[in-house]
Design an enzyme around this catalytic site. Structure first.
Site, PDB file in Angstrom:
ATOM      1  N   LYS A 164       0.927  -1.161  -0.050  1.00  0.00           N
ATOM      2  CA  LYS A 164       0.148   0.026   0.079  1.00  0.00           C
ATOM      3  C   LYS A 164       0.727   1.273  -0.041  1.00  0.00           C
ATOM      4  O   LYS A 164       1.942   1.304   0.820  1.00  0.00           O
ATOM      5  CB  LYS A 164      -0.943   0.060   1.402  1.00  0.00           C
ATOM      6  CG  LYS A 164      -1.856  -1.395   1.610  1.00  0.00           C
ATOM      7  CD  LYS A 164      -2.747  -1.419   2.477  1.00  0.00           C
ATOM      8  CE  LYS A 164      -1.626  -1.640   3.642  1.00  0.00           C
ATOM      9  NZ  LYS A 164      -2.568  -1.907   5.102  1.00  0.00           N
ATOM     10  N   THR A 196      -7.282   9.513   8.178  1.00  0.00           N
ATOM     11  CA  THR A 196      -6.749   8.275   7.381  1.00  0.00           C
ATOM     12  C   THR A 196      -7.064   7.030   8.419  1.00  0.00           C
ATOM     13  O   THR A 196      -6.640   5.902   8.025  1.00  0.00           O
ATOM     14  CB  THR A 196      -5.631   8.406   6.604  1.00  0.00           C
ATOM     15  OG1 THR A 196      -4.516   8.559   7.802  1.00  0.00           O
ATOM     16  CG2 THR A 196      -5.428   9.445   5.680  1.00  0.00           C
ATOM     17  N   GLY A 198      -7.696   4.184  10.262  1.00  0.00           N
ATOM     18  CA  GLY A 198      -8.654   3.029   9.714  1.00  0.00           C
ATOM     19  C   GLY A 198      -8.539   2.415   8.383  1.00  0.00           C
ATOM     20  O   GLY A 198      -9.235   1.472   8.188  1.00  0.00           O
ATOM     21  N   THR A 199      -7.832   3.184   7.746  1.00  0.00           N
ATOM     22  CA  THR A 199      -7.642   2.701   5.997  1.00  0.00           C
ATOM     23  C   THR A 199      -7.100   1.299   5.904  1.00  0.00           C
ATOM     24  O   THR A 199      -7.677   0.658   5.207  1.00  0.00           O
ATOM     25  CB  THR A 199      -6.866   3.831   5.315  1.00  0.00           C
ATOM     26  OG1 THR A 199      -5.697   3.868   6.071  1.00  0.00           O
ATOM     27  CG2 THR A 199      -7.582   5.091   5.160  1.00  0.00           C
ATOM     28  N   GLY A 200      -5.966   0.911   6.699  1.00  0.00           N
ATOM     29  CA  GLY A 200      -5.540  -0.291   6.741  1.00  0.00           C
ATOM     30  C   GLY A 200      -6.531  -1.447   6.984  1.00  0.00           C
ATOM     31  O   GLY A 200      -6.678  -2.300   6.222  1.00  0.00           O
ATOM     32  N   CYS A 201      -7.112  -1.377   8.031  1.00  0.00           N
ATOM     33  CA  CYS A 201      -7.927  -2.168   8.853  1.00  0.00           C
ATOM     34  C   CYS A 201      -9.122  -2.348   7.597  1.00  0.00           C
ATOM     35  O   CYS A 201      -9.721  -3.492   7.555  1.00  0.00           O
ATOM     36  CB  CYS A 201      -8.547  -1.663  10.003  1.00  0.00           C
ATOM     37  SG  CYS A 201      -7.400  -1.278  11.157  1.00  0.00           S
TER      38      CYS A 201
HETATM   39  N1  PLP Z   1      -5.794  -2.094  14.834  1.00  0.00           N
HETATM   40  C1  PLP Z   1      -5.947  -1.489  16.186  1.00  0.00           C
HETATM   41  C2  PLP Z   1      -6.561  -2.091  16.993  1.00  0.00           C
HETATM   42  C3  PLP Z   1      -5.654  -0.175  15.941  1.00  0.00           C
HETATM   43  O1  PLP Z   1      -5.994   0.630  17.127  1.00  0.00           O
HETATM   44  C4  PLP Z   1      -5.018   0.405  14.699  1.00  0.00           C
HETATM   45  C5  PLP Z   1      -4.748   1.981  14.733  1.00  0.00           C
HETATM   46  O2  PLP Z   1      -5.028   2.605  15.614  1.00  0.00           O
HETATM   47  C6  PLP Z   1      -4.792  -0.332  13.730  1.00  0.00           C
HETATM   48  C7  PLP Z   1      -5.330  -1.706  13.943  1.00  0.00           C
HETATM   49  C8  PLP Z   1      -4.378   0.143  12.505  1.00  0.00           C
HETATM   50  O3  PLP Z   1      -5.070   1.258  11.943  1.00  0.00           O
HETATM   51  P1  PLP Z   1      -5.075   1.601  10.266  1.00  0.00           P
HETATM   52  O4  PLP Z   1      -5.955   0.995   9.704  1.00  0.00           O
HETATM   53  O5  PLP Z   1      -5.118   2.962  10.458  1.00  0.00           O
HETATM   54  O6  PLP Z   1      -3.671   1.142   9.784  1.00  0.00           O
END
Ligand code: PLP
Length: 263
Positions: A164, A196, A198-201
């Site tokens: 990404k 942004t 939570g974008t990866g999740c």
């Molecule tokens: N998982 C948890 C529990 C988090 O708190 C976070 C970021 O705070 C992430 C994963 C990764 O977040 P992102 O989708 O922004 O990369």
């Protein structure tokens, strides 16, 4: 088409932007049935992470078993694992499950503008190896790619790789899918936003949901990227730091997905 049953194995974000809360929103809005195995409870908001409490591996495994044994699982998304022991237990539990697994190798919280927070220490990252090997798709951002040994090493270690580009600095963001068959790139203009979180999740969950629905890898990745783009455009602007994206705002991102155009 039957409803894909998607299990998200990840940490909780009470502010609702990332982690399991983002996973459940993405899977739900894309028409999947979301289940969750909580690995850790984080205390955070858009300004940063204040505390992390990791659950015992036995409790994480018990949650996975409860879902698999009753409702059943068509796809798995793995996010924050929290400890080496949890990573190892999850790998043991998922071996032989026989459904697509999307692994987002979460290391840092991306609520930038705040203090950020380490979500995987060095021992946890070292314990990613079996999950990297068994994953259908690994979705590192650029810092995670570097921490895991770089592109060449990861291509050997995993089946399919989605690199990404969101953490790069260019005017265009390029997300590159590398499979044994070849490469595919999705490019779009970088959006000028701090929202942004939570974008990866969201991306990993969206892809897992589409794989669970039976889509091929390339199509699932393309729809996942489009869903995140739609949600970025609709970010509600909440919070003083790196705010959440807009899964729901003004209609929902799944409805707007069809309007996203890649260059
Ligand atoms: N998982 C948890 C529990 C988090 O708190 C976070 C970021 O705070 C992430 C994963 C990764 O977040 P992102 O989708 O922004 O990369």
């Amino acid at each position: 088409m039957s409803t894909p049953r998607v299990l998200a194995i990840a940490g909780s974000d009470p502010s609702g932007g990332a982690g399991l809360q983002a996973d459940i929103k993405a899977i739900t809005l894309l028409g999947g049935y979301a289940m969750s195995a909580i690995t850790a409870i984080t205390v955070q908001n858009t300004r940063g992470v204040q505390a992390v409490e990791v659950l015992p591996p036995t409790l994480v495994v018990a949650q996975i078993r409860a879902c698999v044994a009753d409702i059943g699982v068509d796809a798995v998304k793995i996010g924050m694992l929290g400890s080496a022991a949890v990573a190892e237990a999850v790998a043991d539990e998922l071996a032989g499950l026989g459904v697509p697994i999307v692994f987002d190798p979460v290391m840092l919280a991306t609520n930038k503008g705040g203090s950020g927070g380490v979500l995987a220490d060095a021992a946890t990252v070292a314990a990613f190896a079996p999950l990297i090997a068994m994953a259908t798709l690994l979705t590192p951002n650029l810092p995670e790619l570097a921490a895991l040994g770089g592109e060449a090493a990861l291509r050997d270690a995993t089946k399919n790789l989605l690199i990404k580009g969101g953490h790069g600095s260019g005017a265009r963001v390029e997300d590159r899918l590398l499979t044994p068959e070849g490469a595919r790139c999705w490019a779009h203009p970088r959006l000028p936003t701090r929202h942004t979180h939570g974008t990866g999740c969201t991306l990993a969950s969206a892809i897992a949901c589409e794989l669970g629905a039976g889509l091929g890898l390339e199509e699932a990745v393309g729809r996942g990227i489009g869903f995140v783009q739609a949600a970025l455009v609709a970010a509600p602007g909440f919070g003083a730091g790196g705010g959440p994206i807009g899964h729901f705002a003004r209609g929902n991102a799944a409805q707007r997905l069809e309007q996203i155009v890649f260059t």
